[in-house]
Write an enzyme that holds these catalytic residues in place. Structure first.
Site, PDB file in Angstrom:
ATOM      1  N   SER A  40       0.866  -1.183   0.000  1.00 50.98           N
ATOM      2  CA  SER A  40       0.000   0.000   0.000  1.00 50.98           C
ATOM      3  C   SER A  40       0.899   1.227   0.000  1.00 50.98           C
ATOM      4  O   SER A  40       0.968   1.972   0.963  1.00 50.98           O
ATOM      5  CB  SER A  40      -0.920  -0.009   1.219  1.00 50.98           C
ATOM      6  N   HIS A 153      -3.258  -6.188   2.679  1.00 50.52           N
ATOM      7  CA  HIS A 153      -2.360  -7.218   3.226  1.00 50.52           C
ATOM      8  C   HIS A 153      -3.032  -8.567   3.437  1.00 50.52           C
ATOM      9  O   HIS A 153      -2.424  -9.490   3.973  1.00 50.52           O
ATOM     10  CB  HIS A 153      -1.751  -6.745   4.545  1.00 50.52           C
ATOM     11  N   GLN A 161      -6.447  -1.814   7.275  1.00 49.27           N
ATOM     12  CA  GLN A 161      -5.304  -2.680   6.987  1.00 49.27           C
ATOM     13  C   GLN A 161      -4.690  -3.339   8.222  1.00 49.27           C
ATOM     14  O   GLN A 161      -4.276  -4.490   8.159  1.00 49.27           O
ATOM     15  CB  GLN A 161      -4.247  -1.836   6.258  1.00 49.27           C
ATOM     16  N   GLU A 162      -4.606  -2.584   9.326  1.00 47.12           N
ATOM     17  CA  GLU A 162      -3.838  -3.104  10.459  1.00 47.12           C
ATOM     18  C   GLU A 162      -4.499  -2.817  11.807  1.00 47.12           C
ATOM     19  O   GLU A 162      -4.907  -1.691  12.077  1.00 47.12           O
ATOM     20  CB  GLU A 162      -2.427  -2.478  10.470  1.00 47.12           C
ATOM     21  N   GLU A 203       1.773  -9.606   7.065  1.00 44.89           N
ATOM     22  CA  GLU A 203       2.604  -9.166   8.183  1.00 44.89           C
ATOM     23  C   GLU A 203       2.477 -10.097   9.383  1.00 44.89           C
ATOM     24  O   GLU A 203       2.832  -9.737  10.502  1.00 44.89           O
ATOM     25  CB  GLU A 203       2.273  -7.720   8.549  1.00 44.89           C
ATOM     26  N   ASP A 240      -3.945   1.096  11.749  1.00 39.85           N
ATOM     27  CA  ASP A 240      -3.531   1.719  10.489  1.00 39.85           C
ATOM     28  C   ASP A 240      -4.592   1.384   9.451  1.00 39.85           C
ATOM     29  O   ASP A 240      -4.506   0.344   8.786  1.00 39.85           O
ATOM     30  CB  ASP A 240      -2.151   1.230  10.029  1.00 39.85           C
ATOM     31  N   GLU A 283      -2.739   5.488  12.446  1.00 42.13           N
ATOM     32  CA  GLU A 283      -1.844   5.838  11.345  1.00 42.13           C
ATOM     33  C   GLU A 283      -2.672   6.016  10.083  1.00 42.13           C
ATOM     34  O   GLU A 283      -3.644   5.282   9.865  1.00 42.13           O
ATOM     35  CB  GLU A 283      -0.834   4.702  11.180  1.00 42.13           C
ATOM     36  N   ASP A 310       1.853   8.353   7.388  1.00 43.35           N
ATOM     37  CA  ASP A 310       2.679   7.412   6.608  1.00 43.35           C
ATOM     38  C   ASP A 310       2.668   7.874   5.148  1.00 43.35           C
ATOM     39  O   ASP A 310       3.550   8.605   4.706  1.00 43.35           O
ATOM     40  CB  ASP A 310       2.129   5.990   6.796  1.00 43.35           C
ATOM     41  N   LYS A 335       9.950   4.987   7.043  1.00 49.67           N
ATOM     42  CA  LYS A 335      10.297   3.772   6.304  1.00 49.67           C
ATOM     43  C   LYS A 335      11.486   4.111   5.409  1.00 49.67           C
ATOM     44  O   LYS A 335      11.377   4.986   4.544  1.00 49.67           O
ATOM     45  CB  LYS A 335       9.121   3.341   5.423  1.00 49.67           C
ATOM     46  N   HIS A 363       8.801  -1.219   9.294  1.00 47.91           N
ATOM     47  CA  HIS A 363       9.063  -2.180   8.237  1.00 47.91           C
ATOM     48  C   HIS A 363       8.163  -1.876   7.028  1.00 47.91           C
ATOM     49  O   HIS A 363       7.409  -0.908   7.027  1.00 47.91           O
ATOM     50  CB  HIS A 363       8.752  -3.600   8.755  1.00 47.91           C
ATOM     51  N   ARG A 364       8.188  -2.748   6.020  1.00 45.81           N
ATOM     52  CA  ARG A 364       7.217  -2.753   4.919  1.00 45.81           C
ATOM     53  C   ARG A 364       6.481  -4.088   4.961  1.00 45.81           C
ATOM     54  O   ARG A 364       6.919  -5.038   5.590  1.00 45.81           O
ATOM     55  CB  ARG A 364       7.903  -2.600   3.541  1.00 45.81           C
ATOM     56  N   SER A 365       5.378  -4.175   4.222  1.00 47.15           N
ATOM     57  CA  SER A 365       4.670  -5.461   4.218  1.00 47.15           C
ATOM     58  C   SER A 365       5.484  -6.548   3.507  1.00 47.15           C
ATOM     59  O   SER A 365       5.361  -7.727   3.824  1.00 47.15           O
ATOM     60  CB  SER A 365       3.287  -5.317   3.596  1.00 47.15           C
ATOM     61  N   LYS A 386       7.245  -0.320  14.385  1.00 52.32           N
ATOM     62  CA  LYS A 386       6.151  -1.113  13.832  1.00 52.32           C
ATOM     63  C   LYS A 386       6.789  -2.161  12.941  1.00 52.32           C
ATOM     64  O   LYS A 386       7.379  -1.828  11.917  1.00 52.32           O
ATOM     65  CB  LYS A 386       5.214  -0.202  13.021  1.00 52.32           C
TER      66      LYS A 386
END
Ligand code: PGA
Ligand code: ZN
Length: 420
Positions: A40, A153, A161-162, A203, A240, A283, A310, A335, A363-365, A386
């Site tokens: 994303s 994800h 997403q999270e 993730e 997020d 986020e 982000d 990131k 991190h990234r996915s 994260k």
């Protein structure tokens, strides 16, 4: 001085190609770094160069980025002092000569940038966090652990997403990991008992077919409670939504829920959730180009909720400065591959610090076994990281590195806890 630069194509955690770089110095020291990749992604991120050849890796090969590492970049940085990170990074940025690093590839440039600093740390016989952060680098971050995955994800209908847990009440980083792991396994049991899938997303969080955020939050809070922790005091919840992903024509389209919310309704919904659940941080509550929405939410809730930018900032110091000046968000997600060099990443962290914005290293996915961001979180003393759930080695590798760092710091280690 840098004597050899070698790039290669390896696989990331989704099985897609990514760039890995080895840098060797004249004294024999070696640094190795692998580059992550987002799903994303923000519209203004530095560009990762992909081959686009449909016959190889479905177009996702990075052989051109690897060729840039082994060719132009190697030629330009060989002979440079590895301790002069600014010079190394500036040399690559100028060599690329585009604003988005799209000619050589941000993936090529970042791989070299991080491998250089790791080689320099090794030449000094120092752990990376100490080499970058100095003797004062003793603060272990609070982890935001992504235990329910949705959005881009996962293959479930969850629009957000999270869904993360942050063990702010832990006494140490390793205790935070234990608490997170316990909640994760409690949640697994509860999901199974309710007839939900316990398969995990990109993730490492569970990706059941929850219909909406409420259902996910109910499960998460119950898992915290049943693990013996106090929601909001021992463990807070962080979201997020990755709102850029479902912002269309000025409104937020919740496809999973099957309804659309206006900007104001979206804000009201987020604040309602934050009122009903022990949520400490959101986020990308607003889309990357919804600046009026960002301003409105920050004005309404910026004093009591952490609002992390982000996609809206893309780890770019100038974009962050626009947010500081414009009054939106009060924290930034950092990131390394959004901006493409360590020097620029640290500059963005500095800009945030000076403005009183909180910093979350991320991190990234799409990740690898590389643990550089764990060291960078301690080096910058940013207080929050994260890096995914309590499963998948691409995620736990970072937690494990932080456990090692905490052990090495011994009595001087401090855990950010609620002060983060
Ligand atoms: P990405 O997602 O790495 O897929 O962009 C992470 C995030 O949105 O924070
Ligand atoms: Zn995000």
């Amino acid at each position: 001085a840098i004597s050899r630069v070698t790039g290669r194509q390896i696989l990331d955690s989704r099985g897609n190609p990514t760039v890995e770089v080895d840098v060797e110095l004249t004294d024999g020291s070696i640094g190795r770094a692998a580059v992550p990749s987002g799903a994303s992604t923000g519209a203004n991120e530095a560009v990762e160069l992909r081959d686009g050849d449909p016959r190889r890796f479905h177009g996702k090969g990075v052989s051109r980025a690897v060729a840039a590492v082994n060719g132009e970049i190697a030629a330009a940085v060989t002979g440079l002092d590895a301790e002069d990170q600014t010079l190394v990074d500036t040399t690559m940025v100028e060599l690329d000569a585009t604003k988005d690093k799209g000619r050589l590839g941000a993936n090529a440039i970042l791989g070299v940038s991080l491998a250089v600093v790791k080689a320099a740390a090794s030449a000094h016989r120092l752990p990376l966090y100490r080499y970058v952060g100095g003797v004062g680098a003793q603060l272990l971050p609070v982890p935001m652990m992504n235990i329910v995955n949705g959005g881009a994800h996962a293959d479930n209908p969850l629009d957000f997403q999270e869904f993360m847990i942050a063990p702010v009440g832990a006494g140490s980083f390793s205790e935070a990991v234990r608490m997170g792991s316990e909640v994760f396994h409690t949640l697994r049991r509860q999901l199974a008992a309710a007839g939900h899938s316990t398969n995990v997303g990109d993730e490492g969080g569970f990706a059941p077919t929850f219909g909406d955020a409420d259902e996910a939050l109910r499960f998460v809070v119950r898992a915290i409670e049943e693990s013996g922790y106090r929601p909001g005091a021992d463990i807070t919840v962080c979201l997020d939504p990755a709102s850029s992903e479902f912002f269309r024509d000025g409104a937020y389209v919740y496809a999973g829920e099957g309804r659309t919310r206006s900007v104001d309704e979206h804000i009201a919904y987020l604040l309602e959730l934050a009122g009903r659940y022990p949520i400490s941080s959101i986020e990308d509550p607003m889309a990357e180009d919804d600046f009026t929405g960002w301003r409105a939410l920050t004005a309404q809730a910026g004093d009591r909720l952490q609002l992390v930018g982000d996609d809206v900032f893309c780890t770019d110091a100038d974009r962050l400065q626009a947010g500081i000046d414009g009054g939106y968000a009060n924290a930034i997600l950092v990131k390394v591959n959004q901006i493409g060099t360590l020097t620029e990443t640290l500059r963005t962290v500095d800009t945030a610090r000076r403005a009183g914005y909180r910093v979350v290293l991320s991190h990234r996915s799409g990740e690898t076994e590389d643990t550089t961001i764990a060291d960078l979180a301690v080096a910058t003393g940013c207080g929050q990281i994260k890096t995914g759930s309590l499963s998948r080695s691409d995620r736990t590798a970072k937690y494990n590195q932080l456990i090692r760092i905490e052990e090495e710091l011994g009595a001087s280690a401090r855990y950010a806890g609620t002060s983060s």
